[in-house]
Scaffold this motif. Structure first.
Motif, PDB file in Angstrom:
ATOM      1  N   ASN A  42       0.824  -1.212   0.000  1.00 45.54           N
ATOM      2  CA  ASN A  42       0.000   0.000   0.000  1.00 45.54           C
ATOM      3  C   ASN A  42       0.858   1.263   0.000  1.00 45.54           C
ATOM      4  O   ASN A  42       0.505   2.256   0.622  1.00 45.54           O
ATOM      5  CB  ASN A  42      -0.935  -0.017   1.217  1.00 45.54           C
ATOM      6  CG  ASN A  42      -1.847  -1.205   1.194  1.00 45.54           C
ATOM      7  OD1 ASN A  42      -2.740  -1.298   0.361  1.00 45.54           O
ATOM      8  ND2 ASN A  42      -1.618  -2.153   2.095  1.00 45.54           N
ATOM      9  N   SER A  46      -2.513   7.660  -2.037  1.00 47.48           N
ATOM     10  CA  SER A  46      -3.954   7.599  -2.189  1.00 47.48           C
ATOM     11  C   SER A  46      -4.549   8.820  -1.473  1.00 47.48           C
ATOM     12  O   SER A  46      -3.998   9.287  -0.476  1.00 47.48           O
ATOM     13  CB  SER A  46      -4.462   6.303  -1.544  1.00 47.48           C
ATOM     14  OG  SER A  46      -5.842   6.176  -1.674  1.00 47.48           O
ATOM     15  N   ASN A  76     -15.672  -2.614  -2.483  1.00 49.02           N
ATOM     16  CA  ASN A  76     -14.404  -2.692  -3.212  1.00 49.02           C
ATOM     17  C   ASN A  76     -14.665  -2.295  -4.662  1.00 49.02           C
ATOM     18  O   ASN A  76     -14.867  -3.137  -5.511  1.00 49.02           O
ATOM     19  CB  ASN A  76     -13.843  -4.108  -3.131  1.00 49.02           C
ATOM     20  CG  ASN A  76     -12.442  -4.101  -2.610  1.00 49.02           C
ATOM     21  OD1 ASN A  76     -11.768  -3.081  -2.629  1.00 49.02           O
ATOM     22  ND2 ASN A  76     -12.002  -5.249  -2.134  1.00 49.02           N
ATOM     23  N   ARG A  80     -10.537   2.068  -5.985  1.00 49.84           N
ATOM     24  CA  ARG A  80      -9.914   1.852  -4.683  1.00 49.84           C
ATOM     25  C   ARG A  80      -8.440   2.237  -4.616  1.00 49.84           C
ATOM     26  O   ARG A  80      -7.950   2.580  -3.562  1.00 49.84           O
ATOM     27  CB  ARG A  80     -10.092   0.401  -4.214  1.00 49.84           C
ATOM     28  CG  ARG A  80     -11.381   0.201  -3.486  1.00 49.84           C
ATOM     29  CD  ARG A  80     -11.374   0.948  -2.153  1.00 49.84           C
ATOM     30  NE  ARG A  80     -12.718   1.019  -1.641  1.00 49.84           N
ATOM     31  CZ  ARG A  80     -13.285   2.104  -1.131  1.00 49.84           C
ATOM     32  NH1 ARG A  80     -12.632   3.217  -1.045  1.00 49.84           N
ATOM     33  NH2 ARG A  80     -14.505   2.062  -0.698  1.00 49.84           N
ATOM     34  N   GLU A  81      -7.710   2.188  -5.739  1.00 50.86           N
ATOM     35  CA  GLU A  81      -6.310   2.619  -5.683  1.00 50.86           C
ATOM     36  C   GLU A  81      -6.216   4.110  -5.394  1.00 50.86           C
ATOM     37  O   GLU A  81      -5.387   4.546  -4.611  1.00 50.86           O
ATOM     38  CB  GLU A  81      -5.581   2.276  -6.985  1.00 50.86           C
ATOM     39  CG  GLU A  81      -5.092   0.851  -6.995  1.00 50.86           C
ATOM     40  CD  GLU A  81      -4.168   0.587  -8.167  1.00 50.86           C
ATOM     41  OE1 GLU A  81      -3.285   1.422  -8.437  1.00 50.86           O
ATOM     42  OE2 GLU A  81      -4.346  -0.472  -8.786  1.00 50.86           O
ATOM     43  N   ARG A  84      -8.200   4.658  -1.457  1.00 46.11           N
ATOM     44  CA  ARG A  84      -7.993   3.512  -0.570  1.00 46.11           C
ATOM     45  C   ARG A  84      -8.811   3.707   0.706  1.00 46.11           C
ATOM     46  O   ARG A  84      -8.744   4.737   1.351  1.00 46.11           O
ATOM     47  CB  ARG A  84      -6.507   3.391  -0.220  1.00 46.11           C
ATOM     48  CG  ARG A  84      -6.176   2.212   0.667  1.00 46.11           C
ATOM     49  CD  ARG A  84      -4.680   2.188   1.043  1.00 46.11           C
ATOM     50  NE  ARG A  84      -3.821   2.153  -0.131  1.00 46.11           N
ATOM     51  CZ  ARG A  84      -2.874   3.063  -0.379  1.00 46.11           C
ATOM     52  NH1 ARG A  84      -2.643   4.061   0.444  1.00 46.11           N
ATOM     53  NH2 ARG A  84      -2.142   2.965  -1.464  1.00 46.11           N
ATOM     54  N   ALA A  86      -8.927   3.324   4.235  1.00 42.29           N
ATOM     55  CA  ALA A  86      -7.878   3.040   5.214  1.00 42.29           C
ATOM     56  C   ALA A  86      -7.933   3.982   6.407  1.00 42.29           C
ATOM     57  O   ALA A  86      -8.454   5.092   6.325  1.00 42.29           O
ATOM     58  CB  ALA A  86      -6.506   3.151   4.548  1.00 42.29           C
ATOM     59  N   LYS A 116      -8.723  -0.848   5.653  1.00 41.57           N
ATOM     60  CA  LYS A 116      -7.467  -1.394   6.159  1.00 41.57           C
ATOM     61  C   LYS A 116      -6.918  -0.487   7.257  1.00 41.57           C
ATOM     62  O   LYS A 116      -7.084   0.728   7.196  1.00 41.57           O
ATOM     63  CB  LYS A 116      -6.440  -1.476   5.024  1.00 41.57           C
ATOM     64  CG  LYS A 116      -6.858  -2.363   3.886  1.00 41.57           C
ATOM     65  CD  LYS A 116      -5.871  -2.267   2.739  1.00 41.57           C
ATOM     66  CE  LYS A 116      -6.350  -3.102   1.562  1.00 41.57           C
ATOM     67  NZ  LYS A 116      -5.481  -2.962   0.408  1.00 41.57           N
TER      68      LYS A 116
END
Length: 172
Positions: A42, A46, A76, A80-81, A84, A86, A116
């Motif tokens: 990761n 982002s 998802n 998402r890239e 992200r 997170a 995440k």
């Protein structure tokens, strides 16, 4: 009196949206908008924000719950890239706390949380003209379409944490 502040990073949707959500909260001292990278895999930047908060006014669990409810934390999708989902932590103690909190929050959702918990590594600030985007442009179609619904959710579910001076135009 010493003010107790901490910081945490959040990514999940457009950083204009994320910035506006956290800027609207009492106890949030500063929101840095930009791009965050973690460790491999990761380590690509982002969109995200770093939230500096007074933990005597607003708690980390409250901030995390708001984050999970104001972006697609269970989806998802193809972006998402760039967006992200997170929570970026700044030390091992915070990482353990957030991991534990996420286990508890998962119980509140039928779908699996894809958010995440990642260690913070790098930050690149947004260009000046993109910072404080919502509060400089509340009537822009993007703000009305994507940010206002998130702020209305804050007013409905977290009204005790919302700075009424910042969302006064939504009460109409």
């Amino acid at each position: 009196m010493v003010i107790k502040t901490s910081k945490i990073g959040f990514g999940g949707g457009c950083h204009w949206c994320t910035e506006a959500v956290f800027q609207s909260l009492e106890g949030v001292e500063k929101v840095e908008q930009g791009f965050v990278a973690s460790t491999k895999p990761n380590n690509d930047f982002s969109e995200a924000v770093i939230v500096h908060f007074n933990f005597r006014c607003i708690t980390l669990p409250t901030l995390i719950e708001i984050h999970l409810l104001t972006h697609s934390s269970r989806s998802n999708h193809s972006m998402r890239e760039k967006y992200r989902s997170a929570i970026y932590t700044f030390d091992d103690v915070q990482q353990e706390e957030v991991n534990s909190l996420m286990v508890g929050f998962q119980r509140n959702f039928n779908d699996e949380l894809i958010t995440k918990v990642l260690p913070f590594k790098n930050f690149e600030s947004s260009e000046e003209n993109f910072k404080n985007y919502y509060f400089n442009n509340p009537e822009k179609p993007f703000c009305e379409t994507f940010i206002n619904p998130k702020l209305k959710l804050l007013l409905q579910q977290f009204s005790g944490f919302v700075d009424p001076r910042k969302v006064v135009h939504l009460k109409n």
